[in-house]
Design a protein around this motif. Sequence first.
Motif, short mmCIF file in Angstrom:
data_model
loop_
_atom_site.label_atom_id
_atom_site.label_comp_id
_atom_site.label_asym_id
_atom_site.label_seq_id
_atom_site.Cartn_x
_atom_site.Cartn_y
_atom_site.Cartn_z
N PRO A 157 -3.90 51.97 15.10
CA PRO A 157 -4.27 51.75 16.51
C PRO A 157 -4.93 50.41 16.79
CG PRO A 157 -5.69 53.41 15.49
CD PRO A 157 -4.56 53.17 14.54
N ILE A 158 -5.72 49.90 15.85
CA ILE A 158 -6.38 48.61 16.06
C ILE A 158 -5.35 47.49 16.10
CG2 ILE A 158 -7.96 46.93 15.03
CD1 ILE A 158 -9.61 49.29 13.98
N LEU A 159 -4.41 47.52 15.16
CA LEU A 159 -3.33 46.53 15.15
C LEU A 159 -2.48 46.65 16.41
CD1 LEU A 159 -1.66 44.33 13.72
CD2 LEU A 159 -0.36 46.17 12.62
N CYS A 160 -2.10 47.86 16.76
CA CYS A 160 -1.25 48.07 17.94
C CYS A 160 -1.92 47.56 19.21
CB CYS A 160 -0.91 49.55 18.10
SG CYS A 160 0.20 50.19 16.81
N SER A 161 -3.23 47.79 19.34
CA SER A 161 -3.96 47.33 20.52
C SER A 161 -3.99 45.81 20.59
CB SER A 161 -5.39 47.88 20.48
OG SER A 161 -6.15 47.39 21.56
N GLY A 162 -4.22 45.17 19.46
CA GLY A 162 -4.23 43.71 19.43
C GLY A 162 -2.88 43.12 19.78
N LEU A 163 -1.82 43.69 19.21
CA LEU A 163 -0.48 43.19 19.48
C LEU A 163 -0.12 43.37 20.96
CD1 LEU A 163 1.52 44.36 16.33
CD2 LEU A 163 0.46 42.14 16.78
N ILE A 207 -5.17 42.94 10.86
CA ILE A 207 -4.28 43.13 9.71
C ILE A 207 -4.96 43.98 8.64
CG2 ILE A 207 -3.11 41.93 7.82
CD1 ILE A 207 -2.69 39.60 9.85
N HIS A 208 -6.21 43.70 8.36
CA HIS A 208 -6.94 44.47 7.35
C HIS A 208 -7.14 45.92 7.80
CE1 HIS A 208 -8.84 40.68 5.31
NE2 HIS A 208 -7.56 40.85 5.02
N ALA A 209 -7.37 46.12 9.10
CA ALA A 209 -7.51 47.49 9.61
C ALA A 209 -6.24 48.29 9.38
CB ALA A 209 -7.85 47.46 11.11
N ALA A 210 -5.09 47.59 9.39
CA ALA A 210 -3.80 48.24 9.16
C ALA A 210 -3.44 48.30 7.69
CB ALA A 210 -2.71 47.50 9.94
N GLY A 211 -4.41 47.99 6.83
CA GLY A 211 -4.18 48.08 5.39
C GLY A 211 -3.38 46.95 4.79
N GLY A 212 -3.19 45.86 5.56
CA GLY A 212 -2.33 44.78 5.10
C GLY A 212 -3.07 43.59 4.53
N LYS A 213 -2.29 42.63 4.07
CA LYS A 213 -2.80 41.36 3.59
C LYS A 213 -2.49 40.28 4.61
CE LYS A 213 -4.24 42.83 -0.44
NZ LYS A 213 -5.69 42.87 -0.77
N ALA A 214 -3.47 39.43 4.88
CA ALA A 214 -3.34 38.37 5.88
C ALA A 214 -3.01 37.05 5.20
CB ALA A 214 -4.63 38.24 6.69
N VAL A 215 -1.91 36.42 5.65
CA VAL A 215 -1.39 35.21 5.02
C VAL A 215 -1.17 34.13 6.07
CG1 VAL A 215 0.58 34.22 3.78
CG2 VAL A 215 -0.28 36.49 3.15
N LEU A 216 -1.68 32.93 5.84
CA LEU A 216 -1.42 31.83 6.76
C LEU A 216 0.02 31.37 6.60
CD1 LEU A 216 -2.49 29.74 8.85
CD2 LEU A 216 -2.98 28.25 6.88
N ALA A 217 0.75 31.33 7.71
CA ALA A 217 2.15 30.90 7.68
C ALA A 217 2.27 29.38 7.69
CB ALA A 217 2.90 31.49 8.87
N HIS A 218 3.31 28.88 7.02
CA HIS A 218 3.73 27.46 7.01
C HIS A 218 2.59 26.47 7.30
CE1 HIS A 218 3.96 28.51 11.28
NE2 HIS A 218 5.02 29.27 11.05
N PRO A 219 1.64 26.34 6.39
CA PRO A 219 0.43 25.53 6.65
C PRO A 219 0.68 24.05 6.90
CG PRO A 219 0.59 26.11 4.34
CD PRO A 219 1.61 26.93 5.04
N LEU A 220 1.77 23.52 6.38
CA LEU A 220 2.03 22.09 6.55
C LEU A 220 2.81 21.78 7.81
CD1 LEU A 220 2.86 21.05 2.87
CD2 LEU A 220 0.69 20.88 4.09
N ARG A 221 3.15 22.81 8.60
CA ARG A 221 3.90 22.57 9.83
C ARG A 221 2.98 22.22 11.00
NH1 ARG A 221 7.94 27.18 11.80
NH2 ARG A 221 8.55 26.96 9.60
N TYR A 222 1.71 22.56 10.90
CA TYR A 222 0.78 22.24 11.99
C TYR A 222 0.48 20.74 11.99
CZ TYR A 222 0.28 27.24 11.20
OH TYR A 222 0.56 28.57 11.01
N ARG A 223 0.25 20.22 13.16
CA ARG A 223 -0.01 18.79 13.26
C ARG A 223 -1.46 18.50 12.92
NH1 ARG A 223 3.34 16.89 18.71
NH2 ARG A 223 5.42 17.46 17.93
#
Length: 285
Positions: free
Chosen positions: A95-101, A188-204
């Motif tokens: 529910p926490i993840l669903c609410s945020g999304l 993400i952690h509330a949903a039991g998942g692992k949080a990963v930063l996507a494509h870090p070198l794509r940001y300016r």
Amino acid sequence: MRGIIVNIMAVMIDLHNHSHYSDGVLSPSEVVCLAKESGCNVFALTDHDTTDGLAEAQQEANNQQIKLIHGVEISAMWNNMTIHIVGLNIDKNNPILCSGLKQHQDFRKTRAEKMARGLGGAGVVGAMEKTRALAKTDMLTRTHFAQMLIQEGICKDMKSVFRRFLTGKKPGGVGGKWAQFDAVIEWIHAAGGKAVLAHPLRYRMTNTKIQRMLSHLSNAGLDGVEVITAYSTDEEITLMSKWADETNLLYSCGSDYHGWGNQRVQIGRLKDFPNTHRTIWNSWN
């Protein structure tokens, strides 16, 4: 999705991919089938700010005998900039993840309307209708608007679209109102998942700023970073591995496949890891 044990030397893993539930072209079933055809053994569907495609993807993954990691890619704010954090191995019904999304989905609808109005003011006739024709769901993203502008012959490629229309104070530029990075990590952690930063070198950002971002996110509980993407060079992989080690972040990998004809990314076509003991999936054992 617990109890996953994978060996990087024996399998092909791709943990960042999209379906038409966000800004991809193919259905979840079609993406899973393509992953299987590509030789992928472990595959994550990570649509932007939605998990709606996971049920269909799981059904096809069962048919194809491919390990599906339930995922989502969530937009977030760091230092007044938009970044993307991938949630892996999540409970999509939390529910926490669903609410945020849901908050982000509501903003995406408002943003699409503002983008269409801005493009209309710049002379792009019927921007909303033409963009809707490219989408399979109600989720309209910047990618959809960009592809519309390319198909209409207004821009030649994605780079020119964003340079002319979809960033900053350009006609279709709309500032992000996403949750802060620490809140997204908590979802993400509330949903039991692992949080990963996507494509870090794509940001300016400069290298120094990227390192500061990794440090801030790690201190907020970020679990990993995409060390390998579809465009990573050997030098970039070495650099990202070093930065991940310095900030105590695990390694992840993902092609960020969308399936548009003008994007040359292929599922699973990723370089090898320099250190398989630091991979994110080792924590799932």
